[in-house]
Design a protein around this motif. Structure first.
Motif, short mmCIF file in Angstrom:
data_model
loop_
_atom_site.label_atom_id
_atom_site.label_comp_id
_atom_site.label_asym_id
_atom_site.label_seq_id
_atom_site.Cartn_x
_atom_site.Cartn_y
_atom_site.Cartn_z
N GLN A 1 8.27 -4.52 5.50
CA GLN A 1 6.99 -4.18 6.12
C GLN A 1 5.82 -4.86 5.43
O GLN A 1 4.75 -5.02 6.03
CB GLN A 1 6.78 -2.66 6.12
CG GLN A 1 7.84 -1.94 6.92
CD GLN A 1 7.74 -0.45 6.74
OE1 GLN A 1 7.23 0.23 7.61
NE2 GLN A 1 8.22 0.05 5.61
N TYR A 2 6.02 -5.21 4.16
CA TYR A 2 4.97 -5.84 3.37
C TYR A 2 5.60 -6.90 2.47
O TYR A 2 6.52 -6.58 1.73
CB TYR A 2 4.28 -4.82 2.44
CG TYR A 2 4.10 -3.45 3.02
CD1 TYR A 2 3.02 -3.16 3.85
CD2 TYR A 2 5.02 -2.44 2.75
CE1 TYR A 2 2.87 -1.89 4.39
CE2 TYR A 2 4.87 -1.17 3.29
CZ TYR A 2 3.79 -0.90 4.11
OH TYR A 2 3.63 0.35 4.64
N ARG B 1 -1.23 -8.45 2.21
CA ARG B 1 -1.60 -7.43 3.20
C ARG B 1 -2.21 -8.08 4.43
O ARG B 1 -2.90 -9.08 4.35
CB ARG B 1 -2.61 -6.45 2.60
CG ARG B 1 -2.13 -5.64 1.42
CD ARG B 1 -0.98 -4.68 1.74
NE ARG B 1 -1.23 -3.82 2.87
CZ ARG B 1 -1.83 -2.63 2.82
NH1 ARG B 1 -2.26 -2.16 1.66
NH2 ARG B 1 -2.01 -1.92 3.91
N TYR B 2 -1.92 -7.46 5.55
CA TYR B 2 -2.43 -7.92 6.84
C TYR B 2 -3.08 -6.75 7.56
O TYR B 2 -2.60 -5.61 7.47
CB TYR B 2 -1.29 -8.46 7.71
CG TYR B 2 -0.57 -9.62 7.08
CD1 TYR B 2 -1.01 -10.92 7.28
CD2 TYR B 2 0.55 -9.41 6.28
CE1 TYR B 2 -0.35 -11.99 6.69
CE2 TYR B 2 1.21 -10.47 5.69
CZ TYR B 2 0.76 -11.76 5.90
OH TYR B 2 1.40 -12.81 5.32
N ASP C 1 -0.53 -4.76 9.35
CA ASP C 1 0.62 -4.07 8.74
C ASP C 1 0.51 -2.56 8.97
O ASP C 1 -0.56 -2.04 9.24
CB ASP C 1 0.85 -4.48 7.27
CG ASP C 1 -0.10 -3.89 6.25
OD1 ASP C 1 -0.44 -2.69 6.34
OD2 ASP C 1 -0.48 -4.64 5.33
N TRP D 1 -2.13 -0.57 6.81
CA TRP D 1 -3.50 -1.06 6.65
C TRP D 1 -4.49 0.00 7.11
O TRP D 1 -4.29 0.61 8.13
CB TRP D 1 -3.70 -2.34 7.46
CG TRP D 1 -5.05 -2.94 7.30
CD1 TRP D 1 -6.17 -2.65 8.03
CD2 TRP D 1 -5.47 -3.90 6.33
NE1 TRP D 1 -7.23 -3.37 7.59
CE2 TRP D 1 -6.83 -4.14 6.54
CE3 TRP D 1 -4.81 -4.56 5.30
CZ2 TRP D 1 -7.56 -5.04 5.76
CZ3 TRP D 1 -5.53 -5.46 4.54
CH2 TRP D 1 -6.89 -5.68 4.77
N VAL E 1 0.14 0.91 0.14
CA VAL E 1 1.49 0.86 0.71
C VAL E 1 2.44 1.88 0.09
O VAL E 1 3.43 2.25 0.70
CB VAL E 1 2.10 -0.56 0.60
CG1 VAL E 1 1.27 -1.55 1.37
CG2 VAL E 1 2.26 -0.99 -0.85
#
Length: 131
Positions: A33-34, A99-100, A103, A106, A110
């Motif tokens: 996921q990250y 990071r986006y 995601d 966000w 996390v």
């Protein structure tokens, strides 16, 4: 008697080893996921950056910058989170998380937000190619 370096059990359990750089072991947190990488200096009994010699501190910062530049170039994140925390795992380690805004966590941290989603073999092969 010299104490040998060993990876903290939590890091060994949760991460995939990618490479050994001059000072640090480069790890990937097994959570797709990250893009979450961790540098761990291969020295025994370290808790803080100041526990390294001055030359090792410089090398750690150089390796952190190298990893950060690589992640920025390859992954193009909205933000790089770089941190040396140690509340849960006292062994010195530096997190580098791409990071986006898209995601799942966000803009929150996390840690513990969602259960980990392990990498597929194909995803791992793509990431390992950069190391």
């Amino acid at each position: 008697m010299t104490v040998e370096f060993s990876l903290a059990p939590e890091l060994a359990r949760d991460c995939i080893e990618l490479a050994d750089w001059p000072l640090c072991k480069v790890l990937l947190m097994n959570d797709s996921q990250y893009p979450w990488f961790i540098l761990v200096p291969r020295k025994a009994n370290l808790k803080e950056i100041i526990d390294l010699s001055e030359s090792e501190q410089v090398l750690l910062m150089q390796e952190s910058a190298k990893l950060s530049r690589l992640l920025k170039k390859v992954l193009n994140p909205d933000k790089l989170n770089v941190a040396a925390l140690g509340n849960m795992v006292p062994q010195l380690h530096i997190h580098h998380i791409a990071r986006y805004k898209t995601d799942v966590a966000w803009p929150a941290p996390v840690w513990g937000k969602y259960p980990a989603v392990p990498y597929s073999e194909e995803q791992l092969a793509r990431l390992k190619a950069y190391f």
